[in-house]
Motif scaffolding. Structure first.
Motif, PDB file in Angstrom:
ATOM      1  N   LYS A 107       0.907  -1.269  -0.030  1.00 26.32           N
ATOM      2  CA  LYS A 107       0.042  -0.028  -0.074  1.00 26.32           C
ATOM      3  C   LYS A 107       0.764   1.241   0.029  1.00 26.32           C
ATOM      4  CE  LYS A 107      -4.244  -2.076   2.278  1.00 26.32           C
ATOM      5  NZ  LYS A 107      -4.848  -1.883   3.497  1.00 26.32           N
ATOM      6  N   LEU A 108       1.955   1.179   0.824  1.00 24.54           N
ATOM      7  CA  LEU A 108       2.863   2.296   0.800  1.00 24.54           C
ATOM      8  C   LEU A 108       3.652   2.627  -0.663  1.00 24.54           C
ATOM      9  CD1 LEU A 108       4.346   4.619   2.300  1.00 24.54           C
ATOM     10  CD2 LEU A 108       6.167   2.614   2.755  1.00 24.54           C
ATOM     11  N   VAL A 109       3.950   1.712  -1.164  1.00 21.30           N
ATOM     12  CA  VAL A 109       4.758   1.617  -2.600  1.00 21.30           C
ATOM     13  C   VAL A 109       3.712   2.100  -3.492  1.00 21.30           C
ATOM     14  CG1 VAL A 109       5.791   0.109  -4.504  1.00 21.30           C
ATOM     15  CG2 VAL A 109       6.273  -0.263  -1.718  1.00 21.30           C
ATOM     16  N   ALA A 110       2.429   1.505  -3.322  1.00 18.93           N
ATOM     17  CA  ALA A 110       1.395   2.097  -4.326  1.00 18.93           C
ATOM     18  C   ALA A 110       1.139   3.425  -4.451  1.00 18.93           C
ATOM     19  CB  ALA A 110      -0.099   1.364  -4.043  1.00 18.93           C
ATOM     20  N   HIS A 111       1.562   4.297  -3.257  1.00 23.08           N
ATOM     21  CA  HIS A 111       1.337   5.904  -3.209  1.00 23.08           C
ATOM     22  C   HIS A 111       2.656   6.436  -3.457  1.00 23.08           C
ATOM     23  CE1 HIS A 111      -2.274   4.394  -0.810  1.00 23.08           C
ATOM     24  NE2 HIS A 111      -2.701   5.640  -0.871  1.00 23.08           N
ATOM     25  N   LEU A 112       3.696   5.717  -4.013  1.00 23.19           N
ATOM     26  CA  LEU A 112       4.847   6.427  -4.401  1.00 23.19           C
ATOM     27  C   LEU A 112       4.737   6.524  -5.837  1.00 23.19           C
ATOM     28  CD1 LEU A 112       7.434   4.794  -1.994  1.00 23.19           C
ATOM     29  CD2 LEU A 112       6.022   6.904  -1.618  1.00 23.19           C
ATOM     30  N   TYR A 113       4.879   7.680  -6.751  1.00 23.45           N
ATOM     31  CA  TYR A 113       4.769   7.813  -8.182  1.00 23.45           C
ATOM     32  C   TYR A 113       5.977   7.984  -8.541  1.00 23.45           C
ATOM     33  CZ  TYR A 113      -0.398   7.998  -6.760  1.00 23.45           C
ATOM     34  OH  TYR A 113      -1.505   7.688  -6.183  1.00 23.45           O
ATOM     35  N   GLY A 114       5.836   7.673 -10.005  1.00 19.13           N
ATOM     36  CA  GLY A 114       7.304   8.290 -10.579  1.00 19.13           C
ATOM     37  C   GLY A 114       8.069   6.790 -10.660  1.00 19.13           C
TER      38      GLY A 114
END
Length: 412
Positions: free
Chosen positions: A3-10
């Motif tokens: 879930k954390l990684v899903a909110h890291l864009y780019g």
């Protein structure tokens, strides 16, 4: 974690290297802090320095996350609005004449609850400002004097205010601006004139500083001029090469695999072991392999920046990535170059690894801007893929309808 990684864009590669460098930084910073506690005698515990570094990185990554969520096109307006603010901060920093621990601190501005380094802020603001200006003159005929007022006057003011206190930062910023102007197709004949004028100004400034009576110039000018003189005449006796010599000893004693985490000896003799010369401590504790690994991570980031610039959907995004990305990498390479005696002492930190406050925060802001550009590029790619999938689905649907019509025609 997902879930954390899903909110890291780019660009996920950039994210990975950033996290690796930040996580690794705790060990050398904690190790080098023993110098401040037991040798310098600051009266603080090693844990307090570790917590301070954790706090600075936490604030930095919070800024990184918030910035990377923004649409990068907003940075055009932000740069224009922040330009006067950055100049005012630099002006007050230059005239305050504050000292910290008996040393000149004209690079720092005390705002009560925290001390900030306005040059770190001004560098990012200026590079973004130059990028937006170059975009605004695309497909237009550029006249020298209007562009001199709109583009080069802010550059001269910012670089001129930084130069007396921090020659290396001023030089890097000026070279980055010239490079961006070249990439942004600013007329080369004007660019050559600006370049020669900049070189002439620095030469006259140095000549004046060396000929005028001592104390006439700000004492930081005497400091960086003496550093250049010591570097150029390193073989002469009687020169104060204390930090450089101890950095050489640290690197030479590290060997291939190093002495091990926390086992550095030279950290007790390097006053800036947790910032300016932290790379020497890393090589001493982790050896040549550790030093090359850190170098590889920065070079890999540079490679990812080049890819991001190539794929950037607009010229503004391309210039942002090139300007901020190469500025980031330049700081890292200069810090490592100083540690191995390839360059004179400059005061440049090792991004994301050296201890610091404003430098870490502004590094994270610049990385956030770069990730914002890569996020937009990924969004465009995703939209294109969705469009192609939709076209393919419609073609399949039309094919199915035609097949049904053919079957009905045969049946009739």
């Amino acid at each position: 974690m997902k879930k954390l990684v899903a909110h890291l864009y780019g660009d996920k590669h950039i994210w990975t290297v950033i996290f690796l460098l930040a996580l690794f930084s705790f060990v050398p910073v904690y190790s080098a802090s023993t110098n401040l506690v037991y040798t310098v005698g600051t009266g603080k515990s090693t844990f307090s320095y570790l917590f301070k570094h954790f706090f600075h990185l936490s604030v930095g990554f919070t800024l990184l996350y918030l910035v990377h969520r923004l649409e990068y096109r907003y940075f055009r307006s932000i740069a224009i609005l922040m330009m006067p603010v950055a100049i005012v901060l630099l002006f007050f920093t230059l005239i305050q004449g504050k000292t910290i621990g008996g040393a000149n601190a004209s690079r720092w501005l005390d705002i009560g609850f925290v001390q900030i380094q306005p040059s770190a802020i001004a560098a990012i603001v200026l590079l973004a400002y130059v990028a937006q200006y170059l975009v605004s003159i695309q497909d237009k005929k550029v006249e020298f004097w209007p562009s001199a007022l709109e583009l080069w006057l802010p550059v001269v003011i910012v670089v001129g205010l930084i130069l007396p206190a921090n020659f290396s930062t001023a030089a890097i910023i000026f070279l980055m601006v010239v490079g961006l102007a070249f990439i942004g197709k600013y007329p080369w004949k004007y660019l050559l004139a600006i370049g020669f004028a900049g070189i002439a100004f620095v030469a006259l400034f140095v000549l004046a500083a060396k000929t005028l009576p001592e104390g006439t110039m700000p004492n930081r000018v005497d400091t960086w001029i003496s550093r250049i003189d010591r570097f150029a005449n390193a073989d002469e006796g009687g020169k104060d090469l204390y930090q450089v010599d101890n950095a050489k000893i640290a690197i030479a004693s590290g060997g291939l695999f190093g002495k091990g985490p926390g086992k550095s000896i030279q950290k007790n003799f390097l006053p800036q072991s947790s910032s300016d010369f932290i790379y020497a401590i890393i090589v001493e504790e982790y050896g040549l392999l550790g030093g090359l690994t850190i170098l590889f991570l920065y070079l890999y980031l540079f490679f990812r920046f080049l890819i991001a610039a190539h794929k950037a959907p607009t010229l503004f995004g391309k210039l942002l990535v090139i300007g901020l990305g190469i500025y980031f990498i330049s700081q890292a390479l200069i810090n490592m170059g100083v540690a191995v005696s390839l360059l004179p002492t400059t005061g440049q930190t090792l991004p994301l690894i050296s201890s610091g406050g404003t430098s870490i925060w502004m590094t994270c802001v610049s990385l956030g801007v770069i990730l914002s550009v890569t996020k937009k590029e990924q969004e465009i790619q995703k939209q294109e893929m969705e469009r192609l999938e939709e076209e393919e689905r419609m073609q399949e649907e039309l094919k199915r309808i035609n097949e049904i019509r053919q079957e009905q025609g045969l049946a009739n």
